[in-house]
Motif scaffolding. Sequence first.
Motif, PDB file in Angstrom:
ATOM      1  N   VAL A  27       0.370   2.344   0.381  1.00 10.55           N
ATOM      2  CA  VAL A  27       0.434   3.860  -0.088  1.00 10.55           C
ATOM      3  C   VAL A  27       0.992   3.529  -2.092  1.00 10.55           C
ATOM      4  N   GLU A  28       1.589   2.751  -2.796  1.00  8.85           N
ATOM      5  CA  GLU A  28       1.983   2.986  -3.650  1.00  8.85           C
ATOM      6  C   GLU A  28       0.876   2.780  -4.591  1.00  8.85           C
ATOM      7  N   MET A  29       0.098   1.396  -4.140  1.00  7.11           N
ATOM      8  CA  MET A  29      -1.115   1.406  -5.002  1.00  7.11           C
ATOM      9  C   MET A  29      -1.982   2.670  -5.240  1.00  7.11           C
ATOM     10  N   GLY A  30      -1.742   3.346  -3.980  1.00  7.06           N
ATOM     11  CA  GLY A  30      -3.244   4.657  -3.733  1.00  7.06           C
ATOM     12  C   GLY A  30      -2.658   5.953  -4.832  1.00  7.06           C
ATOM     13  N   VAL A  31      -1.528   5.148  -5.527  1.00  8.40           N
ATOM     14  CA  VAL A  31      -1.713   6.634  -6.304  1.00  8.40           C
ATOM     15  C   VAL A  31      -1.464   6.387  -8.116  1.00  8.40           C
ATOM     16  N   ALA A  32      -1.423   4.464  -8.393  1.00 10.83           N
ATOM     17  CA  ALA A  32      -1.994   3.664  -9.319  1.00 10.83           C
ATOM     18  C   ALA A  32      -3.201   4.633  -8.902  1.00 10.83           C
ATOM     19  N   VAL A  33      -4.269   3.330  -7.768  1.00  9.90           N
ATOM     20  CA  VAL A  33      -5.698   3.763  -8.540  1.00  9.90           C
ATOM     21  C   VAL A  33      -6.586   5.549  -8.103  1.00  9.90           C
ATOM     22  N   ARG A  34      -5.350   6.798  -7.677  1.00 10.71           N
ATOM     23  CA  ARG A  34      -5.950   7.708  -7.689  1.00 10.71           C
ATOM     24  C   ARG A  34      -5.588   8.288  -9.821  1.00 10.71           C
ATOM     25  N   MET A  35      -4.319   7.476 -10.322  1.00 10.41           N
ATOM     26  CA  MET A  35      -4.442   7.987 -12.131  1.00 10.41           C
ATOM     27  C   MET A  35      -5.276   6.995 -12.176  1.00 10.41           C
ATOM     28  N   ALA A  36      -6.312   5.685 -11.859  1.00 14.43           N
ATOM     29  CA  ALA A  36      -6.973   5.253 -12.496  1.00 14.43           C
ATOM     30  C   ALA A  36      -8.149   5.964 -12.325  1.00 14.43           C
TER      31      ALA A  36
END
Length: 327
Positions: free
Chosen positions: A299-308
């Motif tokens: 879930v945490e990585m989901g934010v970073a990936v969507r930012m990317a």
Amino acid sequence: MPPALAPGPAIVFDRRHLLGIEGLSAAEIDGLIDLADSYVALNRQAEKKSSALRGRTIINLFFETSTRTRTSFELAGKRLGADVINMAVATSSIKKGETLIDTAMTLNAMRPDVLVVRHPESGAVSLLAQKVDCSVVNAGDGSHEHPTQALLDALTIRRRRGRLAGLVVAICGDVRHSRVARSNIHLLTTMGAHVRVIAPPTLLPAAIERMGVEAFTDMRRGLEACDVVMMLRLQVERMQGNFVPSTREYFRFWGLDYDKLAAARPDAIIMHPGPMNRGVEIDSEVADDIDRSVIREQVEMGVAVRMACLDALTRAARANRPADKGR
Ligand code: ASP
């Protein structure tokens, strides 16, 4: 004159849309994951804002319910300084095709920079992308693709294991109805991982081996010596007819518990895209096992990936790439 590019990482993804993982190269996937990795630290700081997308408008257009995906796209856009609007669209009363195109054209006239779209029909998001002038991100279309889920899964695995190539990844459960499975299979096979799918025969798509995976119907055999165990939700909303005898029996044969997990490598990590049906596809204790489960990290990585993804798509657009590339 297009506005000058803001300083920052070079363009890693020279496409107008992100509609699926199928067809992306290993370099494109790596580029997006590297960029996402660079956003993890920002998300862990007290001050989480960057101005990479200042002045841009993102519209989240969801024709299907969502908690994680919609929220993380919203957070991602806001952390990059964009204006983000959320639209949930009821599909029940109006003919779906009309709703989709009409809504897309209306929103297009408001000149957004990115439309993030989820739709219950496979292919609907690609259709919409052909009609609008802005970038489109597929946030899940039917049982077809969910590209940002596969990217966040890959980022989670890579941070835990240091690589994707050569790992044995078992994707278990309702493979037939899962866009998460399809996107992950495309991504992981492109990156050189060995992918196994494990499901009851009724939930294995015909000729799935053609996607470059090994298929198993027995959990213990399929999990043998694997590095990553990726569980899937039983997608009852997409089932027409009876695919499983009962949830109890399903858990007995295909639910992940410590007994079946013992077949995997002792350090194998456990994943689930959410939302979880505890006691159906995964035992509650296994899901919450802080030594093995990386479900919260996903879930945490989901934010970073969507930012990317938002950053990469708008960077490509700002660099004035020909709009008709349309890939
Ligand atoms: N959240 C994921 C999706 O939208 C998985 C699921 O719903 O089971 O496909």
